[in-house]
Design an enzyme around this catalytic site. Structure first.
Site, PDB file in Angstrom:
ATOM      1  N   GLU A 115       0.810  -1.218   0.000  1.00 21.82           N
ATOM      2  CA  GLU A 115       0.000   0.000   0.000  1.00 21.82           C
ATOM      3  C   GLU A 115       0.843   1.269   0.000  1.00 21.82           C
ATOM      4  O   GLU A 115       0.312   2.359  -0.083  1.00 21.82           O
ATOM      5  CB  GLU A 115      -1.011  -0.007   1.144  1.00 21.82           C
ATOM      6  N   SER A 116       2.158   1.114   0.083  1.00 22.98           N
ATOM      7  CA  SER A 116       3.016   2.289  -0.133  1.00 22.98           C
ATOM      8  C   SER A 116       2.917   2.746  -1.583  1.00 22.98           C
ATOM      9  O   SER A 116       3.303   3.874  -1.900  1.00 22.98           O
ATOM     10  CB  SER A 116       4.467   1.952   0.219  1.00 22.98           C
TER      11      SER A 116
END
Lengths: 223, 233
Positions: free
Chosen positions: A52-53
């Site tokens: 999710e970065s």
């Protein structure tokens, strides 16, 4: 005494989790033991890690001295660039999760209940909690594998009848892999499928706070 | 307005910030953080800012730059809205100020924050999300069932300012990013009255391939050029 017997270490838990990842699947790894899983992907199998970065198809962790400051995973660790990566923004990253596009997420947990409820973001009396993206993953991933130690620091069961810590998601956990056992969450309750070497079904049950049904095919931990 | 977006300094780009302003801050785990803007903001004579960011606290070797924790340490901020105040056990200034009652902290799931910002930026009245159904994040909110699944109404977020970090801007405010330092930039840029982008370099119109533009200039109001350790080269 059961408490003194050797348990499997974190790497072995991660190794066992890796066997569950589908070839060609999209997989999101949480922080802690789950982060280790990427190092144990079955040879010949290709797993696409989602972070999710903002990166899809994450490579392994970067070697010291070869870090790319613009390439990290959700835990803030540097990654190696690999062919076929894609970058995206945070809203897209969570649309991938919430929209049901991620096949498996592997998360740590404080507690898992008999119904597959997950509590993993807040311990009472410990600050404001760390929700991060856990709630989105619990709600959106097709399968939620919990990778954790079987008991807490006081040797109390983390698999419980009802969660007493704040809930991350209801009925979302599909499989629990611990340092003692592999337990499947089903509509009928928890089913013990594998037991760590040297441990008996009764010893695992004694350290579990919910009733385990024992699979007819129960066997030793498969690596 | 599509013209006059480039400001000579971070201070000048922030000159009209005011007490109580709601400020979005881009960056994730120390990556893509608009360090020069945060540093300049810490020197402005303002107070009671609300800072919305995810997560607020960098870790390890990425924490050398100016971050939200240092902005909070400067005393400008009274509230932080974030999915992750700090990495567990960090005991940063954020947690210390929270314990001392100087900082209000609202925790919001990361994907909920993303959709609330997107709703704000896109002019939606709100979004129903499955996240948090049956948990404490549902309390006090409207719920509805869709295909047998309960969803929670989450309201849009519109901010006064967004501070984002990109690699390159053209004079019209079109932005490209580097790696996953993109993270919150595109969605935060949409959701503020005034979006200020810190970039490594500014090019003439035509200097960016329009096929590669990630944030179209309509979402970007001010640009400052400032190098730094993270967020593109």
């Amino acid at each position: 005494m059961a408490e003194q017997k050797a348990r499997l270490d974190r790497d072995v838990i991660a190794m066992r989790v890796a066997k569950e990842l589908p070839d060609g699947g999209y997989v999101n790894l949480g922080i802690g033991i789950p982060t280790l899983v990427s190092g144990f992907v079955t040879e010949g199998s290709m797993v696409f890690f989602h972070s999710e970065s903002g990166v899809l198809n994450c490579g392994p962790l970067a070697e010291e001295g070869h870090e790319d400051i613009d390439l990290i995973n959700a835990g803030g660790q540097f990654l190696q660039p690999v062919p076929g990566m894609a970058f995206f923004n945070s809203a897209e990253g969570f649309a991938m999760i919430r929209g049901g596009h991620v096949d498996v997420t592997v998360l740590g947990a404080h507690q898992v209940s008999a119904k597959g409820d997950l509590a993993n973001w807040m311990l009472p009396d410990r600050g404001v909690g760390n929700i991060g993206g856990a709630m989105d993953l619990a709600a959106g991933a097709k399968a939620v594998i919990v990778a954790m130690e079987h008991t807490d620091r006081e040797n109390q069961p983390k698999i419980v009848q009802e969660c007493t810590y704040p809930i991350t998601g209801h009925g979302c956990v599909t499989l629990v892999i611990t340092d003692l056992a592999v337990i499947r969450c089903t509509a009928q309750g928890l089913v013990l499928e594998e037991v760590a070497p040297g441990w008996t079904v009764a010893e695992v049950q004694a350290l579990t706070g919910a009733k385990l049904a024992v699979s007819a095919q129960v066997k030793e931990y498969q690596l | 307005m599509a013209k006059g977006k480039v400001y000579p300094s971070a201070e000048q780009a922030l000159a009209d910030i005011f007490d109580g302003a709601v400020v979005l801050v881009g960056g994730f785990a120390g990556q893509g953080v608009p360090e020069a803007l945060l540093e300049a903001l810490s020197r402005q004579a303002v107070k009671d800012l609300t800072c919305i960011c995810s997560p607020a606290m960098p870790r390890g070797r990425q924490s050398s730059g100016f971050d939200v924790a240092r902005l909070v340490a400067s005393g400008r901020v009274s509230k932080v809205i974030t999915p992750l105040l700090e990495y567990p056990g960090a005991n940063s200034v954020l947690e210390q100020q929270r314990r001392a009652g100087q900082l209000t902290v609202e925790v919001v799931p990361q994907g909920v924050l993303a959709e609330r910002l997107r709703a704000g930026g896109a002019g939606l009245g709100g979004v129903f999300l499955p996240n948090g159904a049956g948990t404490r994040f549902e309390e006090g909110k409207e719920t509805r069932e869709f295909d047998g699944q309960r969803a929670v109404l989450e309201l849009p977020i519109r901010a006064d300012f967004a501070l984002v970090r990109a690699q390159t801007a053209d004079l019209f405010g079109n932005l490209i990013y580097q790696g996953d330092a993109r993270n919150w930039g595109p969605v935060m840029a949409m959701a503020a009255a005034i979006t200020i982008a810190q970039v490594d370099r500014v090019v003439e119109p035509g200097g960016l391939d329009p096929e590669r533009v990630i944030t179209p200039g309509i979402f970007v109001h001010r640009i400052i050029a400032a190098g730094g350790a993270t967020g593109g080269r």
